[in-house]
Each structure stands twice: as structure tokens, then as C-alpha cells.
Design a protein around this motif. Structure first.
Motif, short mmCIF file in Angstrom:
data_model
loop_
_atom_site.label_atom_id
_atom_site.label_comp_id
_atom_site.label_asym_id
_atom_site.label_seq_id
_atom_site.Cartn_x
_atom_site.Cartn_y
_atom_site.Cartn_z
N ASP A 104 0.83 -1.20 0.00
CA ASP A 104 0.00 0.00 0.00
C ASP A 104 0.87 1.26 0.00
OD1 ASP A 104 -2.81 1.00 0.19
OD2 ASP A 104 -2.01 1.97 1.98
N GLY A 105 1.97 1.22 0.74
CA GLY A 105 2.88 2.35 0.73
C GLY A 105 3.50 2.57 -0.64
N GLN A 106 3.85 1.50 -1.30
CA GLN A 106 4.41 1.61 -2.66
C GLN A 106 3.39 2.21 -3.62
OE1 GLN A 106 5.54 -2.55 -2.95
NE2 GLN A 106 7.72 -2.02 -2.92
N GLU A 107 2.12 1.80 -3.49
CA GLU A 107 1.08 2.37 -4.34
C GLU A 107 0.91 3.86 -4.10
OE1 GLU A 107 -2.49 0.16 -3.83
OE2 GLU A 107 -1.64 -1.71 -4.63
N ARG A 108 1.18 4.30 -2.90
CA ARG A 108 1.06 5.73 -2.58
C ARG A 108 2.30 6.52 -3.00
NH1 ARG A 108 -2.18 6.24 3.14
NH2 ARG A 108 -3.51 4.39 2.91
#
Length: 411
Positions: A104-108
Motif C-alpha cells: 500500500d505504501g508503494q502504491e502511494r
């Protein structure tokens, strides 16, 4: 690869990954350095029981599909009694939980560098400006965050870490199938949809053991205890492995149980007050400082809260046209930590350290008291409410309090 970011975070555990999520969502350039190789993550760092509460999942947007089992009660056992309190919870598949936070952090927009073992801080003029990792690799940031846990290479390098070995608790957990959960004996509670904590020096001298239901006849089963000699006076020469095996060999609930292959978790945490939390350009979060519930060892919610406090502080420092990452300005993190992450820490540590020094028969008395007192007494005592703590103390505890006071003076 880029060598300069707004924020550099060492460690992709729940605290580090959540801090990256929050900062990336605010539009900051963030890089996370993680020791484990990407194709193995998080095998080596899968160290938590994963017990938490729905409030954490709601506050941080955690999906239900990382939950092994939602629970309805918390059970406390002593050697000869048990106490049941209605309280919803969630037992996480910890590896899935960590993977979600990273993805999720990578997607952000957060960047992750795996197989990147952080070794030491890079300083200029006595202030940290970057991180050295994987031998001679370097990366620089306006703010550096140490989320590596007790190893704390950056915090120690800056003289910020105050973790002491005498305050370290070690833990070991197996995942078992074939566990008898329905009680069936007067001194055992029904553990279906429950998280159970047992106070019993026979199995965890100076600590506690647990059974967390994970579905059908499976459960997470483990022990955790403080290693120093004051608490180990109740122990033998067993290792942590020996204590867990001893429990499995002598508790009838495990007679037909078998270990699930590859489901063994080891970890450690420190039970002590925090020292310094931040300095110029730097914050320490999660288990790099003792961000753990001292009484019951729940660390996920505390670690996530510390991550959010650090993200708020970083935003505060970097938002102005002229960013200010001085120790004075970044100390907003310290304020938020003491207000939101672990309020009343001294009182909560007092009841924790005192409880783990108590003999086994005192645990039976504690459970009798909990049954006759207001249902909120336990939760209020765990929050550090001194009135609730006093309700749990007896005149017979004076020798125990004297022993505790002498120990504190020695320390």
C-alpha cells in the motif's frame, strides 16, 4: 538510484511501513531501507503474535483479509483460576499484514530498497544527514527515521537509544493445530474466539504465556518473559524453547496438538520507560524505543501510533517554505508520543513490573479481585489510572512492594 529524499526510513516493520504510508500519502519523497531480500520478505521478521484490536484496523485502514480470526473475549488465566472479559479483538496473519503495509505504501509512492542492511548514520556537524547501508551504499534525507527495532543502529550511533538488556523480554510462539479449546475442565475457559493470557511462573517466569484462537482447532501458542535475574528467581535453567515445550507437555489442552510446519516466531521487546525519542533531523519509532503495551505486550497498535506521530512531526517540520528539522522543532514527535502513544507510562510500567514480580498465588488473588470489581478496573489499571491500580493492591502486598522498591533503587 536516487541518493536524496525528504525522509529516509530504516526498517519495514509495521512502524516503518506505516510511517512511509502516511508520508507518501502527504506527497513526500520517502525511501524505506529493509534488511530482508524482497523475495523472502517478511519471513525472517515475522515475529509477532499479531493480536490487536479493531480500533487499530479502523484507524489505519487495515483490511479484514489479513485477519486470521476475529475474537470476542480476552481471557486471563492464573495457575488455578480464570477471568473472562468481553472485548473484541483480531488475530492477524502478521506476514500478510506487513506485506499489505508495504504494498500500500508503494502504491502511494513510497520507494522500497530491499536487501539493504542499515549500518550507521552519516553525520555532518554532529547532526545526522543520511544513512550508510549494504556496505558502502549511502542515501541522504532531510529527516531520518529509525524503525529497525531493538538493534537500533542509527539511534545507538547518535546516542539516542536507551534500551537496556536487563529490561529485555524474549518470546517464542508456535502455531498449533488440534488444540482443545472448549475448556471442558473447571479451571479452563472456552477459548473459541478468544485471546488468552496466562500468568504462571511455571511456564513463563517473569512474564506470561498465551493461546490465541486462529480458527477451527488452531491457535497461536507462546511464552514471553523478562530475562533479568530479579524476575528469573521463579525460573529454572530452561531456555525459552524449554518453557514452551514444558507447557505443551503438561497442559492437557495440547495433548493432541501438533505444530504447523514453518510456523515458529521469535522476538524480543524492552519493558522500560523511553529515553530520548528524537534529535536534530531524526526520530526513533516502534520498538527502536520501547513502544509496547507493558502489561500485555501488545505492540502493533502502539507501533502504528508512533509511526503516525512521526509522520505528523515530519510534515510539521517540512511544510514551511523554509523547513526546520531542528531538535526543538522535531520534538513535536516527543509531545505526540507521550500524549497519544503511551500516556501515563510510569504508572503503567509500575503495575507491569510489580505484577511480574508477584508469586503465583498472588495471580489467583488478582483474578478473584477482577471478578468482584467493576468490569472496567482492569482496562483502567492498564491505562495507568492510579485509583484503579490501588483497588488491585492489598495489605499483604507490602513485602512485595518493598522488594520492588529495593529493585528500583538498585537500578
Amino acid at each position: 538510484m536516487r541518493d536524496s529524499f525528504d525522509v529516509v526510513i530504516a526498517g519495514a516493520g509495521p512502524a516503518g511501513a506505516q510511517c512511509a504510508r502516511d508520508l507518501a500519502a502527504r506527497g513526500y519523497d520517502v525511501v524505506v531501507l529493509e534488511t530482508e531480500p524482497e523475495d523472502e520478505f517478511p519471513r525472517q521478521s515475522n515475529k509477532s503474535t499479531g493480536g490487536t484490536f479493531p480500533s487499530m484496523m479502523t484507524a489505519f485502514g487495515i483490511p479484514d483479509d489479513v485477519v486470521m480470526q476475529f475474537t470476542d473475549t480476552v481471557v486471563i488465566e492464573s495457575p488455578n483460576d480464570h477471568f473472562v472479559q468481553e472485548q473484541t479483538g483480531a488475530v492477524l496473519e502478521f506476514a500478510d499484514f506487513k506485506t499489505f503495509l508495504v504494498e500500500d505504501g508503494q502504491e502511494r509512492g513510497a520507494e522500497y530498497r530491499f536487501d539493504a542492511r542499515v549500518s550507521k548514520p552519516i553525520t555532518e556537524g554532529g547532526k545526522i544527514v543520511g544513512v550508510q547501508y549494504s556496505g558502502s551504499e549511502k542515501v541522504y534525507g532531510d529527516i531520518i527515521v529509525d524503525a529497525t527495532g531493538p538493534s537500533a543502529p542509527l539511534a545507538k550511533g547518535l546516542g539516542v537509544s536507551s534500551l537496556e538488556r536487563k529490561n529485555q523480554a524474549i518470546g517464542l510462539e508456535y502455531e498449533l493445530e488440534g488444540v482443545e479449546l472448549d475448556g471442558g475442565r473447571p479451571r479452563y475457559a472456552d477459548l473459541h474466539d478468544a485471546m488468552m493470557l496466562r500468568l504462571d511462573h511455571e511456564y513463563a517466569p517473569g512474564g506470561y504465556s498465551w493461546i490465541f484462537h486462529t480458527g477451527e482447532d488452531t491457535a497461536k501458542v507462546g511464552v514471553c518473559y523478562i530475562q533479568n535475574e530479579s524476575y528469573q528467581r521463579y525460573g529454572t535453567d530452561r531456555t525459552v524453547d524449554g518453557y514452551l515445550q514444558h507447557w505443551m507437555d503438561t497442559d492437557p489442552r495440547f495433548e493432541g496438538a501438533e505444530r504447523l510446519e514453518g510456523k515458529q516466531h521469535r522476538g524480543s521487546a524492552h519493558i522500560q520507560p523511553p529515553g530520548q525519542l528524537s534529535t536534530d533531523n531524526f526520530m526513533a519509532i516502534g520498538d527502536t524505543v520501547p513502544t509496547i503495551d507493558p502489561l500485555w505486550g501488545e505492540g502493533i497498535n502502539k507501533g502504528m501510533k508512533s509511526a503516525r506521530a512521526a509522520a505528523i512531526a515530519a510534515d510539521h517540520c517540512l511544510t514551511p517554505d523554509t523547513p526546520d528539522t531542528s531538535a526543538e522543532n522535531i520534538s513535536l514527535y516527543d509531545t505526540l508520543w507521550h500524549r497519544d502513544v503511551a500516556p501515563r507510562m510510569d504508572a503503567r510500567l509500575f503495575i507491569t513490573q510489580l505484577m511480574y514480580l508477584a508469586p503465583n498465588d498472588r495471580y489467583d488473588t488478582l483474578l478473584r479481585d477482577l471478578k468482584r470489581l467493576d468490569p472496567d478496573t482492569l482496562s483502567e489499571a492498564n491505562k495507568g489510572n492510579k485509583r484503579a491500580i490501588r483497588k488491585l493492591l492489598h495489605l499483604d502486598d507490602i513485602p512485595l512492594l518493598a522488594t520492588f522498591a529495593k529493585q528500583r533503587l538498585r537500578n
